[in-house]
Design a protein around this motif. Structure first.
Motif, PDB file in Angstrom:
ATOM      1  N   ALA A 136      14.685 -36.310  11.395  1.00 20.97           N
ATOM      2  CA  ALA A 136      15.916 -36.619  12.418  1.00 20.97           C
ATOM      3  C   ALA A 136      15.936 -37.943  12.283  1.00 20.97           C
ATOM      4  O   ALA A 136      15.169 -38.781  12.746  1.00 20.97           O
ATOM      5  CB  ALA A 136      15.401 -35.926  13.895  1.00 20.97           C
ATOM      6  N   TYR A 137      17.395 -38.336  12.066  1.00 26.53           N
ATOM      7  CA  TYR A 137      17.462 -39.631  12.029  1.00 26.53           C
ATOM      8  C   TYR A 137      18.934 -40.068  12.362  1.00 26.53           C
ATOM      9  O   TYR A 137      19.814 -39.116  12.018  1.00 26.53           O
ATOM     10  CB  TYR A 137      17.074 -40.472  10.662  1.00 26.53           C
ATOM     11  N   CYS A 138      19.332 -41.184  12.722  1.00 28.54           N
ATOM     12  CA  CYS A 138      20.668 -41.605  12.838  1.00 28.54           C
ATOM     13  C   CYS A 138      20.788 -43.000  12.223  1.00 28.54           C
ATOM     14  O   CYS A 138      19.864 -43.727  12.419  1.00 28.54           O
ATOM     15  CB  CYS A 138      21.360 -41.623  14.316  1.00 28.54           C
ATOM     16  N   THR A 139      22.126 -43.383  11.762  1.00 31.21           N
ATOM     17  CA  THR A 139      22.153 -44.630  11.209  1.00 31.21           C
ATOM     18  C   THR A 139      23.089 -45.418  12.272  1.00 31.21           C
ATOM     19  O   THR A 139      24.193 -45.125  12.803  1.00 31.21           O
ATOM     20  CB  THR A 139      23.226 -44.573   9.944  1.00 31.21           C
ATOM     21  N   LEU A 140      22.411 -46.700  12.661  1.00 32.05           N
ATOM     22  CA  LEU A 140      23.138 -47.580  13.567  1.00 32.05           C
ATOM     23  C   LEU A 140      24.267 -48.167  13.262  1.00 32.05           C
ATOM     24  O   LEU A 140      24.331 -48.520  12.007  1.00 32.05           O
ATOM     25  CB  LEU A 140      21.701 -48.501  14.408  1.00 32.05           C
TER      26      LEU A 140
END
Length: 239
Positions: A136-140
Motif C-alpha cells: 500500500a503506497y501513495c506518491t507525494l
C-alpha cells in the motif's frame, strides 16, 4: 483462474534475491504473440490514467540456499500465477506445456507440469495469509513514494481504493461497496523490501482478515491484493 507451473533444470538455478522482474519477464514472454507483443504488457486495463495488468504471481518455491545475495535452487521450482482474465491464464497454459523450455534470468529450464486450477472458495469474512507481500503506497507531490504499514489506518483505505480502481477498470462498473483488510498477525519480520528494476518496493507478509462481498474477494484472489500485483505482490491464500 490460476496456473500452477513446475520447472526443472539439470543444474542448479542461480537467481538474484530480487528475482521478481525475471519471473515477470518469463510470464510476459509466454503470453506474447509471434512478434513479441503482448496486449497485457503494452496497454492492460486503464482507468483515470492508471494501468492495471490484473494478474499476480507468488514466490518461487523449491529446495534452495541463499548466499552472497543470490538464491540457488537445487530441485524442481514451483510457481503459481493468477489472473481475473481467464484468456490470459489459458494463453499461459498453451505456451508453457510439459516438455517445453523457458528462460529464467539466463537459466534454461524444462516445464515438468502445468495445471489450470479453479479458485479456492472464499467467504465474505475470510482469514488469509499473504503468499507474496501486500503493498500500500501513495506518491507525494514531490514525487517521492510513501509506503504504509498494515498498522497504519491508511493502509486498509489504500488497499480498498486500489481494489475499486482495478475492479472498475476490468468490469467497467464501479463496485457498490468497500473491502476491508485487517491485520491479525503481522510482525516486524513480515516487512519485505524488494528491489525491482532499481526501484525499492516495501510490502508486508502476515495473516489478515479480508472482508467484503464474495464476488469482490474472488476478484482479488485472482487479481491480487494491494498494489504492484504484476510485479509479484499481493497473492494470498484463504485459511
Amino acid at each position: 483462474m490460476r496456473f500452477l507451473l513446475t520447472l526443472r533444470s539439470e543444474s542448479p538455478v542461480f537467481l538474484p534475491l530480487a528475482y521478481n522482474h525475471s519471473v515477470q519477464s518469463l510470464i510476459y514472454y509466454a503470453v506474447s504473440d509471434e512478434h513479441g507483443n503482448s496486449r497485457l504488457h503494452n496497454s492492460g486495463w486503464q482507468l483515470g490514467g492508471k494501468v492495471f495488468r490484473l494478474f499476480t504471481f507468488g514466490q518461487l518455491t523449491g529446495a534452495h540456499k541463499i548466499a552472497d545475495r543470490r538464491i540457488t535452487f537445487t530441485s524442481n521450482i514451483s510457481l503459481e500465477v493468477r489472473s481475473c482474465n481467464d484468456d490470459f491464464v489459458r494463453r499461459l497454459s498453451v505456451s508453457l506445456y510439459p516438455g517445453s523450455t523457458v528462460d529464467l534470468n539466463g537459466n534454461r529450464l524444462t516445464v515438468v507440469s502445468a495445471q489450470l486450477c479453479m479458485d479456492e472458495q472464499m467467504s465474505a469474512r475470510q482469514r488469509i495469509r499473504m503468499l507474496s507481500p501486500v503493498v500500500a503506497y501513495c506518491t507525494l507531490p514531490n514525487g517521492k513514494t510513501c509506503w504504509y504499514s498494515p498498522l497504519e489506518d491508511k493502509f486498509s483505505s489504500l488497499v480498498d481504493l486500489n481494489f475499486r480502481a482495478k475492479y472498475e477498470a476490468f468490469t467497467g462498473v464501479a463496485p457498490e461497496s468497500s473491502i476491508n483488510l485487517r491485520p491479525l498477525c503481522v510482525e516486524a519480520s513480515d516487512k519485505v523490501v524488494t528491489c525491482y528494476k532499481g526501484f525499492y518496493i516495501t510490502g508486508w507478509r502476515g495473516i489478515y482478515e479480508l472482508s467484503g462481498t464474495t464476488e469482490y474477494l474472488r476478484f482479488l484472489y485472482r487479481a491480487g491484493l494491494g498494489g504492484k500485483n504484476a510485479q509479484g505482490f499481493g497473492m494470498f491464500e484463504p485459511l
